[in-house]
Design a protein around this motif. Structure first.
Motif, PDB file in Angstrom:
ATOM      1  N   LEU A  24      39.206 -27.013 -19.186  1.00 58.17           N
ATOM      2  CA  LEU A  24      39.430 -26.594 -20.564  1.00 58.17           C
ATOM      3  C   LEU A  24      38.153 -26.098 -21.216  1.00 58.17           C
ATOM      4  N   TRP A  29      39.320 -19.047 -25.171  1.00 58.71           N
ATOM      5  CA  TRP A  29      40.761 -18.823 -25.078  1.00 58.71           C
ATOM      6  C   TRP A  29      41.231 -17.974 -26.253  1.00 58.71           C
ATOM      7  N   THR A  74      40.558 -35.788 -25.050  1.00 59.39           N
ATOM      8  CA  THR A  74      41.605 -35.633 -24.041  1.00 59.39           C
ATOM      9  C   THR A  74      41.688 -36.889 -23.191  1.00 59.39           C
ATOM     10  N   LEU A 114      48.225 -26.413 -18.233  1.00 56.05           N
ATOM     11  CA  LEU A 114      47.589 -25.203 -17.722  1.00 56.05           C
ATOM     12  C   LEU A 114      48.434 -24.683 -16.574  1.00 56.05           C
ATOM     13  N   LEU A 119      47.078 -21.356 -20.917  1.00 61.50           N
ATOM     14  CA  LEU A 119      46.932 -22.676 -21.524  1.00 61.50           C
ATOM     15  C   LEU A 119      47.942 -22.802 -22.655  1.00 61.50           C
TER      16      LEU A 119
END
Length: 256
Positions: A24, A29, A74, A114, A119
């Motif tokens: 990540l 992104w 996370t 993912l 994503l």
């Protein structure tokens, strides 16, 4: 309810691995779609890029109009953000709705997936944000390193019973080199290499030992090797890895 910095810290301390997920971080992104009124919609060609970058415990990017920053945590496939802090620039009317919806959904994110190089951040079953790497961003670094246990196997759309333990182990192959791949197919051991590019895993060439085992073990092994014979789309969700392609589907769990 928005997650405070104290709440984020408490979540991080509730046990389990809360290290930032490697694949990540380090990628910029770009938002390609988000839910609005229950429908998945595109930001539109006229909208400036809406971006997200995760680094360490920090999240930052652009809403398409204003810059923002946040903190995140996370664990497995869980992902939580503190409320986004944004600059106060006045936005064109056509961007106001997009910015408001993006900020709201980011505050509601609870998990992620993912799939290849896509994503998806999930707020709930109906609401999500979909991102792809920005054109100038490095390729997504999907972390497959370690040993994965096969928990489900399909061939020709049908489930194949697991008659004996099977596993795949991925190791680094060196800078710019293919991954090292080894494992247990059910009866025989396999070894060779694999490449991972643009969300596709391509295995081979593979060497396989030549032991003869019970018919059900050989059926399992044949299905696993057949699945590995064609490029496989990689879906990584927490500690679950799904490999799918025209020759079969393999679901694996990362060994602790």
């Amino acid at each position: 309810m928005p997650l405070s910095l104290a709440g984020l810290t408490a979540l991080a301390l509730q046990g389990g691995n809360t290290s930032p997920t490697p694949f990540l971080t380090g990628t910029v992104w770009t938002l390609t779609a988000l839910t609005d009124g229950g429908r998945l919609t595109s930001p539109g060609r006229l909208a400036p890029p809406v971006t997200l970058r995760l680094e360490g415990r920090d999240a930052a990017g652009s809403t398409g109009c204003n810059a923002y920053r946040s903190r995140f945590v996370t664990r497995a496939n869980t992902l939580r953000f503190t409320p986004l802090l944004t600059t106060r620039r006045a936005c064109p009317d056509f961007l106001d709705g997009l910015e408001d919806r993006f900020v709201t959904l980011m505050g509601q994110v609870r998990s992620f997936e993912l799939r290849g190089a896509t994503l998806t951040l999930f707020a709930d079953k109906a609401n999500r944000l979909v991102f792809r790497p920005a054109p100038s961003s490095p390729e997504v670094n999907m972390d497959l390193g370690g040993t994965w246990t096969v928990v489900r196997l399909e061939a020709d759309g049908h489930s194949v019973p697991l008659a004996s333990p099977a596993e795949l182990t991925f190791g680094e192959g060196g800078s710019g080199q293919p991954l090292r791949l080894s494992g247990q197919a059910g009866c025989n051991r396999l070894s060779g290499s694999a490449t991972l590019a643009e969300g596709l895993l391509t295995a081979g060439p593979l060497g396989v030992t030549r032991m003869l085992c019970a018919p059900e073990q050989m059926t399992q092994e044949a299905a696993l090797l057949r699945a590995l014979s064609a490029p496989l789309e990689v879906v990584l969700k927490g500690e679950t890895l799904r490999l799918g392609g025209p020759a079969g589907q393999i679901e694996l769990r990362r060994r602790a």
